[in-house]
Every structure is written in C-alpha cells, then in structure tokens.
Design a protein around this motif. Structure first.
Motif, PDB file in Angstrom:
ATOM      1  N   GLN A 530     -18.248 -28.371  12.933  1.00  0.00           N
ATOM      2  CA  GLN A 530     -18.266 -27.632  14.187  1.00  0.00           C
ATOM      3  C   GLN A 530     -19.036 -26.331  14.054  1.00  0.00           C
ATOM      4  O   GLN A 530     -19.750 -25.913  14.974  1.00  0.00           O
ATOM      5  CB  GLN A 530     -16.844 -27.338  14.656  1.00  0.00           C
ATOM      6  CG  GLN A 530     -16.766 -26.801  16.086  1.00  0.00           C
ATOM      7  CD  GLN A 530     -17.250 -27.808  17.105  1.00  0.00           C
ATOM      8  OE1 GLN A 530     -16.657 -28.872  17.255  1.00  0.00           O
ATOM      9  NE2 GLN A 530     -18.334 -27.492  17.805  1.00  0.00           N
ATOM     10  N   GLY A 531     -18.917 -25.681  12.913  1.00  0.00           N
ATOM     11  CA  GLY A 531     -19.673 -24.452  12.697  1.00  0.00           C
ATOM     12  C   GLY A 531     -21.168 -24.692  12.706  1.00  0.00           C
ATOM     13  O   GLY A 531     -21.943 -23.889  13.253  1.00  0.00           O
ATOM     14  N   THR A 532     -21.613 -25.809  12.115  1.00  0.00           N
ATOM     15  CA  THR A 532     -23.039 -26.136  12.109  1.00  0.00           C
ATOM     16  C   THR A 532     -23.541 -26.379  13.528  1.00  0.00           C
ATOM     17  O   THR A 532     -24.629 -25.905  13.909  1.00  0.00           O
ATOM     18  CB  THR A 532     -23.278 -27.378  11.228  1.00  0.00           C
ATOM     19  OG1 THR A 532     -22.899 -27.072   9.882  1.00  0.00           O
ATOM     20  CG2 THR A 532     -24.731 -27.801  11.259  1.00  0.00           C
ATOM     21  N   ALA A 533     -22.745 -27.097  14.320  1.00  0.00           N
ATOM     22  CA  ALA A 533     -23.141 -27.344  15.710  1.00  0.00           C
ATOM     23  C   ALA A 533     -23.127 -26.053  16.525  1.00  0.00           C
ATOM     24  O   ALA A 533     -24.025 -25.810  17.352  1.00  0.00           O
ATOM     25  CB  ALA A 533     -22.203 -28.364  16.343  1.00  0.00           C
ATOM     26  N   THR A 534     -22.117 -25.222  16.317  1.00  0.00           N
ATOM     27  CA  THR A 534     -22.028 -23.960  17.062  1.00  0.00           C
ATOM     28  C   THR A 534     -23.171 -23.033  16.695  1.00  0.00           C
ATOM     29  O   THR A 534     -23.719 -22.327  17.559  1.00  0.00           O
ATOM     30  CB  THR A 534     -20.675 -23.287  16.789  1.00  0.00           C
ATOM     31  OG1 THR A 534     -19.621 -24.187  17.151  1.00  0.00           O
ATOM     32  CG2 THR A 534     -20.519 -22.006  17.586  1.00  0.00           C
ATOM     33  N   LEU A 535     -23.553 -23.036  15.435  1.00  0.00           N
ATOM     34  CA  LEU A 535     -24.702 -22.227  15.025  1.00  0.00           C
ATOM     35  C   LEU A 535     -25.973 -22.706  15.723  1.00  0.00           C
ATOM     36  O   LEU A 535     -26.781 -21.894  16.199  1.00  0.00           O
ATOM     37  CB  LEU A 535     -24.871 -22.303  13.510  1.00  0.00           C
ATOM     38  CG  LEU A 535     -26.039 -21.505  12.923  1.00  0.00           C
ATOM     39  CD1 LEU A 535     -25.872 -20.015  13.191  1.00  0.00           C
ATOM     40  CD2 LEU A 535     -26.170 -21.772  11.419  1.00  0.00           C
ATOM     41  N   ALA A 536     -26.141 -24.033  15.822  1.00  0.00           N
ATOM     42  CA  ALA A 536     -27.316 -24.564  16.517  1.00  0.00           C
ATOM     43  C   ALA A 536     -27.305 -24.147  17.982  1.00  0.00           C
ATOM     44  O   ALA A 536     -28.346 -23.781  18.558  1.00  0.00           O
ATOM     45  CB  ALA A 536     -27.351 -26.083  16.388  1.00  0.00           C
ATOM     46  N   ALA A 537     -26.127 -24.186  18.630  1.00  0.00           N
ATOM     47  CA  ALA A 537     -26.027 -23.780  20.032  1.00  0.00           C
ATOM     48  C   ALA A 537     -26.298 -22.283  20.187  1.00  0.00           C
ATOM     49  O   ALA A 537     -26.980 -21.857  21.132  1.00  0.00           O
ATOM     50  CB  ALA A 537     -24.643 -24.127  20.571  1.00  0.00           C
ATOM     51  N   LEU A 593     -25.573 -24.655  27.640  1.00  0.00           N
ATOM     52  CA  LEU A 593     -26.371 -25.355  26.636  1.00  0.00           C
ATOM     53  C   LEU A 593     -25.478 -26.202  25.748  1.00  0.00           C
ATOM     54  O   LEU A 593     -24.382 -25.787  25.360  1.00  0.00           O
ATOM     55  CB  LEU A 593     -27.142 -24.368  25.746  1.00  0.00           C
ATOM     56  CG  LEU A 593     -28.275 -23.584  26.407  1.00  0.00           C
ATOM     57  CD1 LEU A 593     -27.800 -22.203  26.759  1.00  0.00           C
ATOM     58  CD2 LEU A 593     -29.468 -23.509  25.470  1.00  0.00           C
ATOM     59  N   TRP A 594     -25.954 -27.395  25.407  1.00  0.00           N
ATOM     60  CA  TRP A 594     -25.279 -28.294  24.477  1.00  0.00           C
ATOM     61  C   TRP A 594     -26.218 -28.569  23.312  1.00  0.00           C
ATOM     62  O   TRP A 594     -27.393 -28.873  23.507  1.00  0.00           O
ATOM     63  CB  TRP A 594     -24.915 -29.605  25.159  1.00  0.00           C
ATOM     64  CG  TRP A 594     -24.546 -30.724  24.225  1.00  0.00           C
ATOM     65  CD1 TRP A 594     -25.379 -31.659  23.686  1.00  0.00           C
ATOM     66  CD2 TRP A 594     -23.251 -31.009  23.697  1.00  0.00           C
ATOM     67  NE1 TRP A 594     -24.689 -32.514  22.874  1.00  0.00           N
ATOM     68  CE2 TRP A 594     -23.365 -32.147  22.855  1.00  0.00           C
ATOM     69  CE3 TRP A 594     -21.996 -30.433  23.859  1.00  0.00           C
ATOM     70  CZ2 TRP A 594     -22.286 -32.698  22.180  1.00  0.00           C
ATOM     71  CZ3 TRP A 594     -20.913 -30.995  23.184  1.00  0.00           C
ATOM     72  CH2 TRP A 594     -21.063 -32.102  22.368  1.00  0.00           C
ATOM     73  N   ARG A 595     -25.719 -28.408  22.124  1.00  0.00           N
ATOM     74  CA  ARG A 595     -26.503 -28.729  20.940  1.00  0.00           C
ATOM     75  C   ARG A 595     -25.648 -29.484  19.938  1.00  0.00           C
ATOM     76  O   ARG A 595     -24.439 -29.293  19.857  1.00  0.00           O
ATOM     77  CB  ARG A 595     -27.052 -27.461  20.278  1.00  0.00           C
ATOM     78  CG  ARG A 595     -28.133 -26.746  21.064  1.00  0.00           C
ATOM     79  CD  ARG A 595     -29.413 -27.573  21.152  1.00  0.00           C
ATOM     80  NE  ARG A 595     -30.487 -26.848  21.804  1.00  0.00           N
ATOM     81  CZ  ARG A 595     -30.683 -26.799  23.113  1.00  0.00           C
ATOM     82  NH1 ARG A 595     -29.847 -27.442  23.931  1.00  0.00           N
ATOM     83  NH2 ARG A 595     -31.693 -26.136  23.628  1.00  0.00           N
ATOM     84  N   GLU A 596     -26.298 -30.336  19.177  1.00  0.00           N
ATOM     85  CA  GLU A 596     -25.620 -31.053  18.110  1.00  0.00           C
ATOM     86  C   GLU A 596     -26.104 -30.547  16.763  1.00  0.00           C
ATOM     87  O   GLU A 596     -27.248 -30.095  16.622  1.00  0.00           O
ATOM     88  CB  GLU A 596     -25.877 -32.559  18.208  1.00  0.00           C
ATOM     89  CG  GLU A 596     -25.128 -33.241  19.335  1.00  0.00           C
ATOM     90  CD  GLU A 596     -25.281 -34.741  19.318  1.00  0.00           C
ATOM     91  OE1 GLU A 596     -24.537 -35.406  20.065  1.00  0.00           O
ATOM     92  OE2 GLU A 596     -26.123 -35.258  18.556  1.00  0.00           O
ATOM     93  N   GLY A 597     -25.237 -30.650  15.796  1.00  0.00           N
ATOM     94  CA  GLY A 597     -25.601 -30.345  14.424  1.00  0.00           C
ATOM     95  C   GLY A 597     -25.221 -31.505  13.531  1.00  0.00           C
ATOM     96  O   GLY A 597     -24.195 -32.155  13.754  1.00  0.00           O
ATOM     97  N   ARG A 598     -26.031 -31.791  12.553  1.00  0.00           N
ATOM     98  CA  ARG A 598     -25.751 -32.883  11.616  1.00  0.00           C
ATOM     99  C   ARG A 598     -25.716 -32.328  10.197  1.00  0.00           C
ATOM    100  O   ARG A 598     -26.646 -31.631   9.758  1.00  0.00           O
ATOM    101  CB  ARG A 598     -26.812 -33.973  11.710  1.00  0.00           C
ATOM    102  CG  ARG A 598     -26.659 -35.061  10.634  1.00  0.00           C
ATOM    103  CD  ARG A 598     -27.747 -36.107  10.721  1.00  0.00           C
ATOM    104  NE  ARG A 598     -27.540 -36.982  11.868  1.00  0.00           N
ATOM    105  CZ  ARG A 598     -26.752 -38.066  11.850  1.00  0.00           C
ATOM    106  NH1 ARG A 598     -26.100 -38.391  10.747  1.00  0.00           N
ATOM    107  NH2 ARG A 598     -26.632 -38.804  12.917  1.00  0.00           N
ATOM    108  N   LEU A 599     -24.646 -32.642   9.483  1.00  0.00           N
ATOM    109  CA  LEU A 599     -24.562 -32.267   8.077  1.00  0.00           C
ATOM    110  C   LEU A 599     -25.375 -33.258   7.257  1.00  0.00           C
ATOM    111  O   LEU A 599     -25.124 -34.472   7.325  1.00  0.00           O
ATOM    112  CB  LEU A 599     -23.107 -32.286   7.613  1.00  0.00           C
ATOM    113  CG  LEU A 599     -22.142 -31.338   8.334  1.00  0.00           C
ATOM    114  CD1 LEU A 599     -20.722 -31.560   7.835  1.00  0.00           C
ATOM    115  CD2 LEU A 599     -22.551 -29.897   8.137  1.00  0.00           C
ATOM    116  N   PRO A 600     -26.340 -32.810   6.487  1.00  0.00           N
ATOM    117  CA  PRO A 600     -27.139 -33.746   5.693  1.00  0.00           C
ATOM    118  C   PRO A 600     -26.354 -34.384   4.558  1.00  0.00           C
ATOM    119  O   PRO A 600     -26.722 -35.447   4.057  1.00  0.00           O
ATOM    120  CB  PRO A 600     -28.269 -32.866   5.152  1.00  0.00           C
ATOM    121  CG  PRO A 600     -27.707 -31.476   5.167  1.00  0.00           C
ATOM    122  CD  PRO A 600     -26.783 -31.412   6.333  1.00  0.00           C
ATOM    123  N   ALA A 601     -25.280 -33.739   4.135  1.00  0.00           N
ATOM    124  CA  ALA A 601     -24.444 -34.273   3.061  1.00  0.00           C
ATOM    125  C   ALA A 601     -23.074 -33.622   3.160  1.00  0.00           C
ATOM    126  O   ALA A 601     -22.904 -32.593   3.818  1.00  0.00           O
ATOM    127  CB  ALA A 601     -25.067 -33.990   1.694  1.00  0.00           C
TER     128      ALA A 601
END
Length: 758
Positions: A530-537, A593-601
């Motif tokens: 969620q933090g990765t997605a929130t950072l992207a947003a 705004l809506w953004r997604e974040g993906r963890l690479p690992a």
C-alpha cells in the motif's frame, strides 16, 4: 520529498474513537428489521445424517426461514465452497466437496447443518432447539498422519496431498558424508486465532444485487466468490467491512455462514444478520498450526551445515481451507533454511484430513512453523555438539547477497551477524540473573532464535487520492485494517509526502463499490504494497499540480516538500491551496487520481529473539521473565506502530508456547471450547518486551521497508522453546513439546528424575 516517509512515531489516531465506544463493528451495522440468524451445528465429529426435520422449527414464533442443504439445492445453487489445491508430482491435491450446510454427512463437531432466520436472536436459538437431527455415528479419525477411518471418498487414507521441494539426492549424499547428524521430532499443536471480535456478517438484497457486510481482511476476494456462487456479475455484489476486532489470517476467507446467510436473506426477502458466539467460534473458526515434523541437520567436522531435511504431516481438518494446502508446504518452504547457508535441502509434506474444524492461515502462515522447526533443531544441535548457540548460528549465517536458497527464494539483503550482536548486547547479564533465580529455588533458561520472514500476498496494490471540498483529502486503500493502525500509518505517510496536516486526511477502506480493486490484508503486505501504491499516487498528484501551476503562472513550478515554488513569483501555494486553485479552474482531473504500484520482489524481514523463562521445579510453572528483540525491518514509516506489532506478535507466540492448545478427545469432541479451558495468554504472562532495530533497507520497493505484522510470532515460538529446554537441561530434557504447561513441565522433570534414579 523524502523517499521513505518520516520514520516519525505518531500516536494512533484510531484509539480515541475505539476506546470511547465510537467504533463501528459489524454487529453495530445491521439495518432496522434485519432477521437474526442462528445455526444448528453438528454435535458429533463424524456421522451419517439419518434424518433432519425442520417442520417444527418453521412453526416456532418469529421464524421467517429454516434453511437446509436440501433447500439450497431446491433454490438452484450448488452450495459448495471451493479451495485452492497444490500441484504435486502426481497431480493436484484432493478436492472433497465442502457444503454450505452439511448434506449427507457431518465431519466435525460444529459443522453447520441448518440455519434459522427469526425476528429476534432468542427466537432463532429457540427454533434451533426444535430441529430434529438424527445421526448414525461413523468412525472418527484424529490421526495427524495418513490412515485411519475414511473421511472423504476423494482422499484415500485421508491423504490430501503429498508434496516435496528441494534436491533429495544431494541431501541424501550430504547426510551420508556428514561428520555429525542431529535429528528431532517436533510437534506444533492445533491452536485457535480467538480474535477479540468473533466472526459476523450482514446480508441484504436490493433487487438482484447483493450486499454483504462482514468483518474480514479484504473485500474483493469475497466479492468474486459470492458473485460466482450466486451467478452474478461482480459489480452486482457489494462487499463492505467496518471496523474489525482482530483477524490474524482467520478472517481472510469466506466461510459457509456467509453463503447461507446471503441465500437466507434472498429467500426471506429481508436483511439477515449473524454474529458468532465465542463457543461457536471455537468450534467453527479455522484452526491453525497442527503439524508434526521430523527434522535432521547434517554438519561437517567444523560444524558447518551441509544439508537440512524435514518431513511433515500436516492436519488440514475435515475440509480444505481456502489456502490450507499451501500453508505447511509452499509457505513453509519459502523460509525452510532460514538465515543459514545450506548447500542442500529437502522438504516433504503430507496433508491429512481429520474430523476437526479446517485449518488455514494464522499469523505467519507457515513461516512461524518452519522457523520453529529449524531453530529448535539448531538449538538442539548446539547442545549436542557442545557449541555455543550464538556461535553455531554465526558460523552458518548467509554472508553474501543476493542469496538463492535451496527452495528457490532469493533473499535480497541482510546483515545477520549485526542483528545477532545487537540481540546479545540487549540481553546481556544473563548469568547473574540465572544465579539470582537459582538462589530463589528457580531454574532460569535462555532461548535464542533467529528468524527470517517472507512477505506474501498480491504484489500489486492501488491508491486513490481525492481532494474534497472543505479542505479534506480522502485516501482510498486496498488493504483492510484489523487493528494494526493503518489509519495512522497511511495518513501520516501521505501527509509527509504531500505536506498535508494529518487531520486533513481520512482513510477510505473496505468497500468494493468505492475502491476498484485491492489485495486486502495478509502476509505482512500492507505497508510495503500500500505504501508503494500511495507513493505512486502522491507523485502523480505533485506532478499534476506542478504542470497545472506552471501553465497558470507561465513559468517552471516545482514542489519543494512544503509548497509549490514558481520561478520569478513570490506566490507559493501549499497542497490544499493548489487543489483549491485547480477546482476553481475546473481541473477536476487533478483532484481525483488512482495509481497502482507493483512490488518487483518480496521483502525478507528478519531478526533475533532472546527469551528468558523461570521454571519452578516444584510446580512446573513456567514464567517468561525477560524478552529482547532486535529486528531488521528496513526503513520504518512509524516506529511506534512497528513496535506495537512486534509486541502483539510476541504475545501470541508466548501464548502458543506456554498454554494454547485446542484439545480433542478420541471422539473428536473439542475439550477446550471456552476461555475457561483454552489458555489464552494473560497480561501477567507477557513481560516488558525490549525492541531495537538494525536495518538494512529493502531494495525491492521505493520505501526501503519490510513487512512487520507477523514477525513477532515467527521469532517467538522457537525462542520460547529454546529457553524452556535450556532451563530443563540439568534434567537432560531436550525436546519437550509445546505447550509448556505446568503439568507438562512438571511431568517431564519428574520423569527425568525417576529415570536418573532408576
């Protein structure tokens, strides 16, 4: 703008509301006039249903509906819950049918047989008493190994699956060449999640659309399953979740009650509500752990690990839990060899059906079990080889990263010697404390355990940031708080990145109609995903406002972490002022705004726990006198919340170690169906827990953080067990099994004394 949040402890913003009675839980949310549900549950563990008569029940005062499996079929529904199956060398694991309501047979005490909907809860319970259920007993199997009386036709010998991973040939060769071999059989009893708030749900239909309000750990998986069961498009099912009083993995799944309640509400034409009682929960909630492992370690002459082998029999209960086949197999395997550089390893797991409630995920889900087996065996190896437990671990630590384990995981980063040094320093002075305890007639033991965790769950998460009129900002998240402090963590994180007041941010969660998708909460994924997605947003918000203001001002504009600065202008709006300017200009696209974040690992939190226990030889009473933890969680967004999660996890580990045990008799009757019998840890069982960190930031997400929600439990089990066996070492007791109750400890001491005397 900081790359990983402030690392500043913030007090939990949820607490004033929750502590003053302002929480809104599922039992608070029922609409006026909702019918009350009660379930008739099987009184026996295994039987054929000879007769089920609900006619008298339907005539009882206030009864609107009585539902059986026959009624489910008559309504045109399959009436079964699906579950994921693990792939084995011979095909997928077994998939016996699990009905919403028992059909021809009952297979565990507490299985739902019929449901009643009535005007009041008392009327529903009274009507349940009027149902006539006749059963013909069948043989009961409580074996935690293949064999015993058959429970399902689809599972010969009650075997659900036989799965393995690793290199058996290399492992066998290493054992043949080893200078030292250490073997142990290690049991982990069945336990209960026993969340403060039991399970509950409310079902309501509006035309052909279904709404289910339930106290779970995510709404989208439930939405998909309900839509499939009732042959609806997903958008015709709305799943919502209010405040939740604890989940721990047990509430991450659908249960028979959800489907029966939804169908009952449809047939009755009215909303229906259900709230489990405590005894009902103990009978019907998913259980946890319940496995026996036979472990072996091969060492060379210098006490370096050459190979590690584990064979496990895992109790699945009467049916597959939704993810149960993966818990003691794939998830166990992810951390099989822990923090040690082991050239060869092999794991074989057999899943077995028994006449007890299904077993599924519980805090840690496979990783605590794996680390318990590993670290107990390592502790036993240190004792048998005559090596200091810390030195044996240090000698075998992984030193180079990235590191690929024998089961195919790639550990990204870590500094295990530094963490161990921190734990040893934090727990210094043990010998003086041991001498003081012995002067009081007590035996003090110290247990060391190192652990590593593998963060699980969907690597993709989304975040929606909405600037609302009136100066508030809504952050829509795809996870679900179960008491961890998500509102505080997420609001603080967004406040740091957008320079907003904490109080201006409200968190929106748990509603499939408001949030397009999400992965829910589980596997310690919440803050990393969620933090990765929130950072992207947040970055998208800043970039959008920068471009808008640059166009408006006719000059380059940049956000400096507090305000937007435009070259050649002394006007410097903050984030809320910039949003007001965008609204005035009709730029609604910038305000939602809506953004997604993906963890690479995935990330791999790790740490070292040191527990100290005092044992009274006269009574067998075991008291935890000291507990020290040093963890590597990478960067921390809110250290106070992290420490709280560690404390909670350790408390659950201590509870499992010293008292928790879901006991059944030979007929499958649960003997621990209340808190008078099931030994949950009390406040006096848990000492102050010292907590420190030695972080190595995770490179697999832009925040540099690692999950922390389950880590306390992952490390606590073996630390406690190793402390108990250390205290019992003078009696030659090496492998006493959990839970370390006074009776069990006293019996072990007495037995050792008789053996020595003989």
């Amino acid at each position: 703008m900081q790359a990983f949040g402030s690392g500043r402890s913030r007090r939990r913003r949820e607490d004033p509301r929750l502590l003053t009675g302002g929480g809104r839980f599922v039992d608070d949310a029922a609409p006026a006039g909702a019918l009350h549900a009660a379930f008739l549950r099987s009184p026996v563990a295994h039987a054929r249903i000879a007769a089920l008569d609900v006619r008298a029940c339907r005539a009882m005062p206030g009864v609107a509906l009585a539902l059986t499996a026959q009624d489910v079929r008559a309504a045109g529904f399959d009436g079964a819950i699906g579950a994921a199956r693990i792939a084995t060398a011979t095909g997928p694991g077994a998939a016996p049918r699990r009905p919403w309501l028992a059909e021809d047979r009952v297979r565990f005490v507490g299985e739902a047989v019929a449901m009643v909907l009535a005007e009041t809860l008392q009327q529903a319970h009274d009507a349940i008493e009027a149902i006539e259920l006749e059963t013909e007993d069948l043989p009961v199997s409580m074996l935690n190994a293949p064999g015993g009386p058959a429970i399902h036709d689809e599972a010969s010998g009650n075997l659900a699956f036989d799965w393995s991973i690793g290199d058996p040939d290399a492992t066998k060769a290493a054992f043949a060449a080893a200078a030292h071999v250490v073997e142990a059989e290690i049991a982990q009893p069945r336990i209960m999640a026993a969340s403060l708030e039991p399970r509950g749900a409310i079902a309501e239909w509006n035309g052909g659309a279904l709404r289910l309000d339930y106290n779970g750990q995510g709404v989208w998986g439930v939405q998909r399953k309900l839509a499939a069961a009732f042959r609806l498009q997903p958008e015709m099912v709305r799943v919502t979740t209010p405040d939740v009083g604890g989940g721990f993995g047990m509430k991450a799944f659908t249960y028979p009650e959800h489907y029966a309640l939804a169908l009952g509400a449809r047939l009755a034409g009215r909303p229906a509500r259900w709230m489990s009682g405590r005894g009902e929960a103990m009978l019907s909630d998913n259980g946890a752990r319940a496995l026996v492992s036979r472990a072996a370690m091969a060492f060379d002459a210098d006490h370096r690990l050459m190979a590690y082998r584990v064979e496990t029999d895992s109790d699945l209960g009467a049916y597959n839990g939704e993810n149960a086949q993966f818990i003691q197999s794939e998830l166990f395997a992810k951390v099989l060899t822990g923090v040690y550089d082991v050239p060869a390893a092999h794991l074989r797991v057999r899943g077995v059906y028994t006449n007890a409630a299904p077993v599924d995920a519980y805090r840690g889900a496979g990783r605590p079990e794996a680390q318990y087996v590993l670290e107990r065996t390592m502790g036993l190896a240190a004792r048998r080889l005559g090596v200091d437990p810390a030195d044996l671990r240090r000698r075998n630590f992984i030193r180079r990263f990235p590191h690929r384990t024998p089961t195919g995981e790639t550990y990204d980063v870590g500094d295990f010697p530094r963490v161990l040094d921190g734990a040893l320093a934090a727990s210094g002075g043990f010998e003086a404390r041991r001498a003081a305890a012995e002067a009081r007639g007590l035996r003090l033991g110290r247990g060391l355990a190192f652990y590593i965790e593998s963060i699980l769950g969907d690597p993709v998460e989304g975040a929606r940031v909405v600037f609302e009129e009136g100066g508030t900002v809504a952050l829509h998240v795809g996870t679900q708080s179960n008491g961890q402090g998500h509102e505080t963590a997420y609001a603080g994180f967004l406040a740091d990145h957008l320079a907003l007041p904490d109080g201006a941010i409200r968190i929106v969660q748990g509603d499939s109609a408001l949030i397009p998708k999400g992965g829910g909460t589980g596997g310690s994924r919440s803050m990393t995903a969620q933090g990765t997605a929130t950072l992207a947003a947040a970055r998208a918000v800043i970039e959008g406002f920068e471009a808008f203001l640059a166009e408006l001002e006719g000059a380059e504009t940049a956000f400096d972490g507090e305000r937007f600065r435009t070259a050649g202008s002394n006007r410097a709006p903050d984030m809320l002022e910039a949003a007001a300017m965008a609204r005035a200009a009709g730029r609604e696209d910038l305000l939602d705004l809506w953004r997604e974040g993906r963890l690479p690992a995935r990330s791999f939190p790790n740490g070292c726990h040191v527990a100290e226990v005092e044992i009274d030889p006269e009574t067998g009473l075991t008291r935890v006198s000291r507990y020290d933890v040093i963890d590597d969680f990478g960067n921390m967004v809110n250290p106070m919340l992290v420490e709280g999660q560690v404390h909670g996890g350790v408390a659950q580990g201590i509870g499992q170690a010293i008292g928790e045990f879901a006991a059944h008799d030979g007929d499958g009757q649960l003997l621990t169906a209340s808190f008078m019998d099931y030994a949950m840890p009390r406040a006096h069982d848990v000492p102050p827990i010292s907590f420190g960190t030695r972080p190595t930031p995770c490179p697999a997400n832009p925040l540099g953080i690692k999950g922390c929600g389950e880590a306390g439990t992952v490390g606590a089990l073996a630390a406690m067990a190793n402390a108990v066996t250390d205290a019992l070492a003078p009696w030659g007791i090496e492998t006493l099994q959990m839970p370390f109750t006074p009776q069990r400890v006293w019996n072990a001491i007495q037995g050792a004394g008789r053996a020595a005397a003989g």
